[in-house]
Design a protein around this motif. Structure first.
Motif, short mmCIF file in Angstrom:
data_model
loop_
_atom_site.label_atom_id
_atom_site.label_comp_id
_atom_site.label_asym_id
_atom_site.label_seq_id
_atom_site.Cartn_x
_atom_site.Cartn_y
_atom_site.Cartn_z
N ASN A 1 -6.91 2.31 -6.42
CA ASN A 1 -7.16 3.33 -5.41
C ASN A 1 -8.06 2.76 -4.32
O ASN A 1 -9.10 2.17 -4.62
CB ASN A 1 -7.81 4.57 -6.06
CG ASN A 1 -7.93 5.73 -5.12
OD1 ASN A 1 -8.56 5.64 -4.08
ND2 ASN A 1 -7.35 6.84 -5.52
N ARG A 2 -7.66 2.95 -3.10
CA ARG A 2 -8.40 2.41 -1.95
C ARG A 2 -9.80 3.02 -1.82
O ARG A 2 -10.74 2.35 -1.41
CB ARG A 2 -7.59 2.69 -0.68
CG ARG A 2 -8.09 2.09 0.56
CD ARG A 2 -7.23 2.49 1.75
NE ARG A 2 -5.81 2.27 1.55
CZ ARG A 2 -5.17 1.14 1.87
NH1 ARG A 2 -5.83 0.14 2.40
NH2 ARG A 2 -3.88 1.03 1.68
N SER B 1 0.85 -1.18 0.00
CA SER B 1 0.00 0.00 0.00
C SER B 1 0.89 1.23 0.00
O SER B 1 1.93 1.26 0.68
CB SER B 1 -0.89 -0.01 1.25
OG SER B 1 -1.66 1.16 1.31
N ARG B 2 0.48 2.25 -0.79
CA ARG B 2 1.23 3.51 -0.84
C ARG B 2 0.35 4.60 -1.43
O ARG B 2 -0.29 4.40 -2.45
CB ARG B 2 2.49 3.35 -1.67
CG ARG B 2 3.36 4.62 -1.71
CD ARG B 2 4.70 4.29 -2.31
NE ARG B 2 5.59 5.41 -2.32
CZ ARG B 2 6.43 5.73 -1.35
NH1 ARG B 2 6.45 5.00 -0.25
NH2 ARG B 2 7.24 6.76 -1.46
N ILE C 1 -3.41 0.32 -3.46
CA ILE C 1 -3.04 -1.02 -2.99
C ILE C 1 -2.69 -1.89 -4.19
O ILE C 1 -3.20 -1.69 -5.30
CB ILE C 1 -4.16 -1.66 -2.14
CG1 ILE C 1 -5.49 -1.69 -2.89
CG2 ILE C 1 -4.32 -0.95 -0.82
CD1 ILE C 1 -6.60 -2.41 -2.15
N TYR C 2 -1.82 -2.84 -3.97
CA TYR C 2 -1.40 -3.78 -5.01
C TYR C 2 -2.41 -4.92 -5.06
O TYR C 2 -2.60 -5.63 -4.07
CB TYR C 2 -0.01 -4.30 -4.67
CG TYR C 2 0.59 -5.26 -5.67
CD1 TYR C 2 0.62 -4.95 -7.03
CD2 TYR C 2 1.16 -6.45 -5.26
CE1 TYR C 2 1.19 -5.81 -7.94
CE2 TYR C 2 1.73 -7.32 -6.16
CZ TYR C 2 1.75 -7.00 -7.51
OH TYR C 2 2.32 -7.87 -8.41
N LYS C 3 -3.11 -5.04 -6.18
CA LYS C 3 -4.13 -6.08 -6.34
C LYS C 3 -3.88 -6.80 -7.66
O LYS C 3 -4.55 -6.54 -8.66
CB LYS C 3 -5.52 -5.47 -6.34
CG LYS C 3 -5.90 -4.90 -4.98
CD LYS C 3 -7.35 -4.63 -4.86
CE LYS C 3 -8.15 -5.86 -5.01
NZ LYS C 3 -8.91 -6.31 -3.90
N PRO C 4 -2.92 -7.71 -7.69
CA PRO C 4 -2.62 -8.40 -8.94
C PRO C 4 -3.74 -9.35 -9.36
O PRO C 4 -4.42 -9.92 -8.51
CB PRO C 4 -1.34 -9.17 -8.62
CG PRO C 4 -1.38 -9.38 -7.15
CD PRO C 4 -2.08 -8.17 -6.58
#
Length: 72
Positions: free
Chosen positions: A37-38, A11-12, A16-19
């Motif tokens: 985007n969260r 997360s940054r 979030i990283y959602k592959p």
């Protein structure tokens, strides 16, 4: 081997990283590197990294930083 069970969680800056994992006709799993985007899940960026490896935390951070700068 790429699997949902070993996908990293990063997360940054609100992303979030959602592959996504896809299996080709030969049974080889490949990842699409989505950064979502969260707050607004329709705000999605896809990194052009290798589909055979997960993004590292460092690479994810670099990609998000670069894309946020490009969008501003």
């Amino acid at each position: 081997m790429i699997s949902w069970h070993n996908a990293p969680e990063y997360s940054r800056k609100g992303y979030i990283y959602k592959p996504d994992i896809h299996e080709d006709e030969e049974g080889i799993r490949k990842a699409s590197h989505r950064c979502v985007n969260r707050v607004d899940p329709n705000d999605e960026m896809v990194a052009p990294d290798s589909p055979y490896n997960w993004m590292t935390q460092e690479r994810f951070n670099e990609f998000v930083d670069m894309m946020v700068r490009a969008r501003s």
